[in-house]
Design an enzyme around this catalytic site. Structure first.
Site, mmCIF file in Angstrom:
data_model
loop_
_atom_site.group_PDB
_atom_site.id
_atom_site.type_symbol
_atom_site.label_atom_id
_atom_site.label_comp_id
_atom_site.label_asym_id
_atom_site.label_seq_id
_atom_site.Cartn_x
_atom_site.Cartn_y
_atom_site.Cartn_z
ATOM 1 C CD GLU A 82 -3.192 -0.577 0.289
ATOM 2 O OE1 GLU A 82 -3.125 0.521 -0.308
ATOM 3 O OE2 GLU A 82 -4.149 -1.357 0.154
ATOM 4 C CB SER A 343 -27.663 -30.641 52.552
ATOM 5 O OG SER A 343 -28.839 -31.393 52.774
#
Length: 785
Positions: A82, A343
């Protein structure tokens, strides 16, 4: 004309300065703040940065947040493709602009934009508006401003995070995962080159379309990179052979329920969690295997939570079985969901009772048929011990002794304690839950409960470091993100549980019998110590198991998300095996919690009953969580007078005082003795009376059902006719005959096992029992219509 302009400028210096100041101010503030404002995907990472999962952004794009760094291969490929002079220009490349202008004039149309990477970042930040001359000028100016605000590396990161990569994939990180199933750091040169050329032509990535063009662009870039010296010709030939990706791949889903929890909280962006990625994957596979076994009993869901005991950080978060399927609510996160506790709260009641001196671990609790405030608890195995130590009652998870202990401790006070510990799902007043609160009458989440047990362990770990003082922040919820703790001063008072109570509770919780092959675990000296507890809710809907060690705290829940109960869905069978399998996957040999001697007190206690000493019982020294016992003097030791020769009971009225020997005797109430002696053959009932020496009524009989006050309801059979009620009693001496009477009508006699089926009519009745020695026991009761 030119001279006039120059003359005007010289004549108006303030105007000129103001004009340039305005231009400079505009330039200084021309860059948008923030530069990008798109919605980002929710990205969840492990403690080491491994991707655990992600959710698509609100605009339907896979757009990950800006990465902290880029792989060198992609950076080199991007700059080569680029903007070769990226590191040498100030945001504008005059050479590139000139070349683009010449190419456009030569072609008679726009074939090259001459944009630098900085200009492309500006264009993306503006939303990719239509290309015009004014827009190009704006990009040129803002590109130079961008270079003044950000480093070259940051500009590359902004580009990589917001460039289009085809379809709804935006940014390098999302593209690396969607196309290659890996993080950017692991991209090859071929993969980096393909991703570098893709933003220039994102439509080339679509499967079956232009794949040859995409491969050609990639290969040309690879050749340029080879010529630039990044790799050899031999490597170039290998890189060209790598195939292009096919259809986009799914992202990892290692912690989908935690990700959904974060999404429900409105979170977005990158979140670094405390999850251990390797452990998370291992336990997910283990959970899937366990669920496949439980599926045979139509049990489809489970959850596993692993915490670091010291920090409370979450190391593994399996919110549900990964193979439960949509019909069985696979997407439901069980970990924060309120479920009936079973429990699992018993150790907390045990610890708080120790903390207030209400019991010692050795204190005997009555385990007999009991009816309290209209509630009749029953043990899981529907049997009774008569009397059992508090420690043993917890280890065996007996319901009746714990309900009686809650009655003594105080329902309101225990309810308040649970709220203080952080059980936020207990929203109703204590009377709403009643005594079943300790047996599963309330709801809590695996997240809350596992965090509480980790907090107990954390308190123990800090006792020596803090010289017996307490850190208020030790009791805190679990976390799945690193978070600094607030600075709070140490305090002498427990916050909210003392280390002594927590340590004694953990000691008792070590002695539960482990399921399956773990049953003989104590025979192996290398086995790790774990304080653990199971729980089973009413109707077999929820099976729990939570265990704590100095390094890890593990919570497991097994059941059906829709609440369907199944036979055999109990904690010790369904959840405990998975709990120990999880511990077996964790690093072992971390020792045990050191005893918090500053929080333990030596107290004198009756050796057999665990009560405060009376003048008649043998005394031992025991470690207590409270400096003073509130048990009262031992009620089970009495002095019996025995004849010197016959060893029968007597008194001064029937035998010379010189012939009597006072002897302390451990004597339980009749109902307790009836059950106790079945499990304790060494228990000795009191000797019988010598002839002619019986004095008044002995306390040898007790009714088990009905108990006072008695309101009896006769069941009805399927044919609508009244059934029968079983009345039962206990006698201190086995083999005694008891004679039954109802309303002065003789019913019959029983020996050893004293029970009788009756069908009394509605209304008031009187039950009378008489034993061989003439002791009489009467109980009025009322039969409901």
């Amino acid at each position: 004309m030119k001279g006039r302009a120059v003359s005007w400028l010289r004549g108006h210096p303030r105007t000129v300065l103001f004009f340039f100041a305005v231009l400079l101010g505009w330039y200084a503030f021309s860059l948008p703040r923030p530069l990008f404002r798109p919605p980002y995907s929710l990205v969840l990472e492990s403690q080491t940065g491994t991707l655990l999962g992600a959710r698509i952004a609100k605009d339907g794009q896979w757009r990950f947040p800006v990465p902290e760094e880029l792989p060198p291969s992609f950076t080199a490929a991007l700059v080569e493709f680029e903007d070769r002079r990226f590191y040498r220009h100030p945001g504008i490349d005059p050479i590139g602009l000139g070349r683009a202008l010449w190419q456009n004039l030569k072609a008679g149309r726009v074939v090259s934009g001459g944009s630098t990477l900085s200009m492309q970042v500006i264009r993306m930040s503006l939303g990719n508006p239509p290309r015009t001359v004014l827009r190009k000028i704006q990009e040129l100016i803002l590109a130079t401003r961008l270079e003044l605000s950000y480093s070259k590396q940051h500009i590359l990161q902004l580009y990589a995070a917001h460039a289009p990569f085809g379809g709804n994939v935006v940014g390098l990180e999302a593209a690396a995962w969607r196309y290659f199933g890996k993080p950017p750091a692991l991209l090859t040169w071929s993969e980096s080159a393909m991703l570098a050329v893709l933003p220039n032509s994102p439509g080339l990535i679509h499967p079956g379309r232009n794949r040859a063009a995409l491969a050609a662009k990639r290969d040309r870039l690879l050749e340029r990179l080879c010529q630039a010296g990044y790799f050899s010709q031999a490597d170039l030939q290998l890189f060209r052979q790598e195939p292009l990706p096919e259809a986009p791949r799914p992202l990892p889903q290692y912690a989908p329920h935690l990700l959904s929890r974060l999404q429900a909280d409105g979170r977005e962006g990158r979140i670094t969690s405390t999850i251990d990625a390797v452990l998370q994957q291992q336990l997910t596979e283990l959970a899937a295997h366990h669920q496949s076994v439980m599926r045979a009993n139509q049990v489809h869901n489970l959850a596993v939570l692993v915490l670091d005991t010291e920090t409370g950080e979450t190391l593994a978060y399996i919110g549900n079985a990964p193979n439960a399927g949509q019909p069985h609510s696979e997407d439901v996160d069980i970990i924060p969901a309120p479920r009936s506790t079973g429990s699992i709260l018993k150790p907390l009641l045990y610890a708080y009772s120790l903390q207030e001196g209400l019991i010692l671990p050795s204190t005997l609790l009555l385990d007999i048929p009991t009816r309290l405030s209209g509630y009749q608890p029953e043990n899981f195995h529907e049997d009774y011990d008569g009397a059992v130590s508090a420690e043993r009652a917890l280890a065996r998870s007996l319901n009746v002794p714990m309900v009686r202990l809650l009655q003594d401790y105080g329902l309101e006070k225990f309810h308040l304690r649970l709220r203080q510990l952080g059980l936020g799902h207990i929203r109703y007043p204590a009377r709403h839950y009643g005594l079943p609160l300790v047996l599963g009458g309330a709801e809590a989440s695996l997240w809350e409960l596992t965090g509480i047990y980790a907090s107990m362990g954390r308190t123990l770990l800090h006792q020596y470091a803090h010289n017996g003082w307490y850190t208020p922040s030790d009791f805190r919820p679990a976390v799945f993100e690193p978070a600094p703790l607030p600075e709070r001063p140490l305090q002498q008072e427990p916050a909210p549980m003392s280390a002594g109570a927590a340590w004694l509770a953990f000691e008792a919780m070590q002695h539960l019998e482990r399921p399956g092959a773990e049953g003989q675990w104590e025979a192996f000296s290398s086995s790790r110590k774990i304080a653990w507890k199971t729980g089973t809710s009413f109707g077999f809907r929820d099976a729990w198991a939570i265990g704590a060690s100095p390094r890890y705290t593990v919570g497991v829940w097994v059941g059906n998300a829709d609440g369907e109960g199944r036979p055999g869905l109990v904690g010790v069978r369904a959840a405990a095996p998975l709990l120990f399998e999880v511990f077996n996957r964790l690093p072992a040999a971390e020792g045990w919690f050191p005893p918090p001697w500053d929080a333990l007190h030596p107290v004198q206690a009756c050796r057999q009953s665990g009560y405060a000493p009376s003048p008649h019982c043998p005394v031992d020294t025991a470690w207590a969580a409270a400096p003073l016992l509130k048990t009262g003097a031992c009620p089970y030791h009495q002095v019996l007078h025995l004849e010197r020769d016959s060893r029968l009971r007597a008194h001064a009225g029937c035998a010379p005082a010189s012939m009597l020997i006072p002897e302390p005797w451990f004597l339980l109430p009749p109902a307790a003795a009836y059950f106790y002696q079945k499990r304790n053959p060494a228990y000795a009932p009191p000797p019988t009376w010598a002839p002619g020496c019986k004095d008044g009524q002995d306390d040898n009989m007790a009714l088990i059902y009905p108990q006072h006050p008695a309101r009896v309801k006769v069941p009805v059979d399927l044919d609508g006719q009244p059934s029968k009620v079983i009345f039962s009693a206990a006698h201190r001496f086995p083999g005694q005959t008891v004679y039954w009477h109802l309303d002065e009508t003789y019913l019959g006699a029983t020996t050893t096992f004293h029970s009788m089926e009756l069908s009394p009519s509605p209304g008031h009745h009187l039950l009378t029992l008489v034993d061989e020695g003439g002791q009489t026991l009467q109980q009025p009761f009322f039969v409901l219509e």
